[in-house]
Design an enzyme around this catalytic site. Structure first.
Site, short mmCIF file in Angstrom:
data_model
loop_
_atom_site.label_atom_id
_atom_site.label_comp_id
_atom_site.label_asym_id
_atom_site.label_seq_id
_atom_site.Cartn_x
_atom_site.Cartn_y
_atom_site.Cartn_z
CG HIS A 139 -1.86 1.01 1.45
ND1 HIS A 139 -1.56 2.28 1.88
CD2 HIS A 139 -3.21 0.99 1.27
CE1 HIS A 139 -2.69 2.99 1.97
NE2 HIS A 139 -3.69 2.23 1.60
CG ASP A 216 0.69 -2.22 6.16
OD1 ASP A 216 -0.20 -2.36 7.03
OD2 ASP A 216 0.53 -1.54 5.14
CD GLN A 219 -6.71 -4.50 4.27
OE1 GLN A 219 -7.66 -5.18 4.66
NE2 GLN A 219 -6.89 -3.26 3.85
CE LYS A 242 -7.07 -0.40 6.39
NZ LYS A 242 -7.82 0.19 5.28
CB CYS A 380 -3.77 3.20 -1.48
SG CYS A 380 -5.00 4.45 -1.13
N1 PMP Z 1 -1.67 -0.51 4.58
C1 PMP Z 1 -2.65 -1.26 4.04
C2 PMP Z 1 -2.32 -2.64 3.53
C3 PMP Z 1 -3.95 -0.77 3.97
O1 PMP Z 1 -4.91 -1.51 3.42
C4 PMP Z 1 -4.23 0.53 4.49
C5 PMP Z 1 -5.63 1.11 4.45
N2 PMP Z 1 -6.23 1.06 3.20
C6 PMP Z 1 -3.19 1.26 5.04
C7 PMP Z 1 -1.92 0.71 5.07
C8 PMP Z 1 -3.39 2.64 5.60
O2 PMP Z 1 -4.14 2.61 6.76
P1 PMP Z 1 -4.61 3.97 7.45
O3 PMP Z 1 -5.15 4.83 6.36
O4 PMP Z 1 -5.63 3.56 8.42
O5 PMP Z 1 -3.42 4.58 8.08
#
Ligand code: PMP
Length: 422
Positions: A139, A216, A219, A242, A380
């Site tokens: 991401h 990270d 998910q 999440k 993203c």
């Molecule tokens: N990493 C991953 C794999 C994600 O799916 C997301 C959220 N779409 C994020 C990072 C970012 O998370 P946040 O916007 O809550 O900081």
């Protein structure tokens, strides 16, 4: 009074998921009962953000109704209650992830957490000639901070590539662990492909090469049991929204030796012990990294969220979601011209897909008219979609509170949309 029980009280006596069937568990999520465009809502955008059960909503509401005050600073009862709630969330999260509470920094989410590692761990250490290894499936939150640090330090970014089914190419990854690599950034679960990376093996191998690992966990955390201690990484980032918790909450876990050696990232109140104009003595970790007033109500909610997930049972959640995934995959594969991105064995319930001749945004818009919420676009993860040669994809991401009947309605709605678009 023990404010930590907030959210489990009179507002809802039916929130213990244990032993209850999925239909009953679904009623814990009030939003799922609403209609969209005159149709019962089908919420398949869980990888984007999860819906919130009553105990979480009650905890946030209860905080503002009964406990609202700032943490740490106040010498009065409300201040003590607010501080208890906030610290209790840290304890509950630590138990949930099998780590020590004092090694858990509370923050606004994964994006902040990874930036904290980037600016506080990587920026002071990396030099020209160093390499930051990043997987293809990351991401942007696990790419862009590293690019910013690479620009400032002269380090370079190298990419760990994937295989056609969406697995990480582990042989290539192993070969890429050369002496110049100082840091490896990898997702536990891909938000596009659903791939569950073998982070335990990857981190063990990286450690043998003296490479620091940043996982990270955005998910992974809401969908399976995550034991950070067993993974053996250096840093693990999670985001509360999440995990059925409020937005603007999350955490970064790091090994104690890293916290001890890291300078503060953001300065201000709460993170200090003594301030003089000649210089400041900082507080110990984790407080050193928590400047300013935190999202106290949000963490009251996140504490309730982890209790809720525990009460339903992470193993049960994982089994339920893989059953829903199998059903949805089978049904979608029957649709002519539909292609799913990512088929790694044991993948999570994230289904990105394309349909010949239909633009992802058009399809998502038509599904919305049927009350079905999916995501469309580049998720993203521009470098991943570029690599796959895909301009935009639809993504249906499932959670334990979704149903088989919703999958059938979703598939029928796609068939209908396809006829309209074709
Ligand atoms: N990493 C991953 C794999 C994600 O799916 C997301 C959220 N779409 C994020 C990072 C970012 O998370 P946040 O916007 O809550 O900081």
């Amino acid at each position: 009074m023990n404010p930590v029980n907030l959210g489990k009280g009179e507002e809802n006596m039916h929130t213990d998921g244990n032993g209850r069937d999925w239909e009953a568990i679904r009623t814990d999520f009030p939003l799922l009962a609403r209609e969209v465009n005159g149709k019962p809502l089908i919420y398949f955008d869980n990888a984007n953000t999860a819906q919130k059960p009553i105990p979480v909503i009650a905890a946030v509401d209860g905080f503002y109704r009964r406990h609202n005050a700032n943490v740490a600073r106040a010498m009065h009862a409300l201040g003590a209650e607010a501080t208890d709630l906030y610290e209790d969330a840290r304890e509950r999260l630590a138990m949930f992830f099998n780590v020590r509470a004092e090694d858990l920094v509370l923050c606004s989410g994964t994006t902040f957490a990874i930036n904290l590692v980037a600016y506080s761990w990587a920026l002071p250490r990396l030099r020209p000639g160093d390499t930051i290894l990043v997987s293809r499936m990351e991401h942007h939150a696990n790419i862009v901070p590293w690019q910013l640090i690479a620009e400032r330090t002269g380090a370079r970014i190298a990419v760990a590539e994937i295989l056609p089914d969406g697995r990480l190419d582990l042989d290539a990854l192993r070969k890429a662990m050369t002496p110049d690599v100082k840091l490896l950034a990898v997702a536990h679960v891909s938000n596009v492909l659903g791939t569950v990376n073998p982070v335990r093996d990857i981190c063990r191998e990286a450690r043998r090469h003296g490479i620091v690992t940043v996982v990270d966990g955005s998910q992974a955390a809401p969908h399976r049991k995550v034991d950070i201690a067993a993974i053996g990484c250096d840093f693990y980032a999670v985001t509360g929204h999440k995990m059925c918790g409020p937005t603007g909450t999350g955490a970064l876990w790091a090994r104690k030796e890293h916290w001890r050696s890291m300078p503060p990232f953001i300065g201000g109140g709460e993170m200090i012990r003594e301030v003089r104009f000649e210089g400041t003595v900082f507080n110990d970790p984790p407080y050193r990294f928590e400047a300013g007033t935190p999202n106290i109500a949000g963490f009251a909610g996140l504490g309730a969220a982890v209790d809720y997930l525990d009460s339903v049972g992470l193993d049960r959640i994982a089994a339920r979601e893989s059953e829903l995934l199998a059903h949805a995959t089978e049904e979608l594969n029957r649709i002519e011209g539909l292609r799913i991105l990512g088929s790694a064995p044991g993948k999570a319930a994230v289904i990105s897909f394309l349909i010949d001749g239909a633009h992802a945004h058009d399809l998502a818009t038509l599904l919305d008219l049927e009350g079905i919420a999916i995501r469309s676009g580049r998720h993203c993860a521009h470098p991943l979609l570029q690599y796959l040669g895909v301009a935009a994809a639809c993504r249906a991401s499932l959670a334990f509170y979704n149903t088989h009947e919703e999958i059938e309605r979703f598939v029928a709605a796609i068939q209908k949309a396809r006829r309209l678009l074709g």
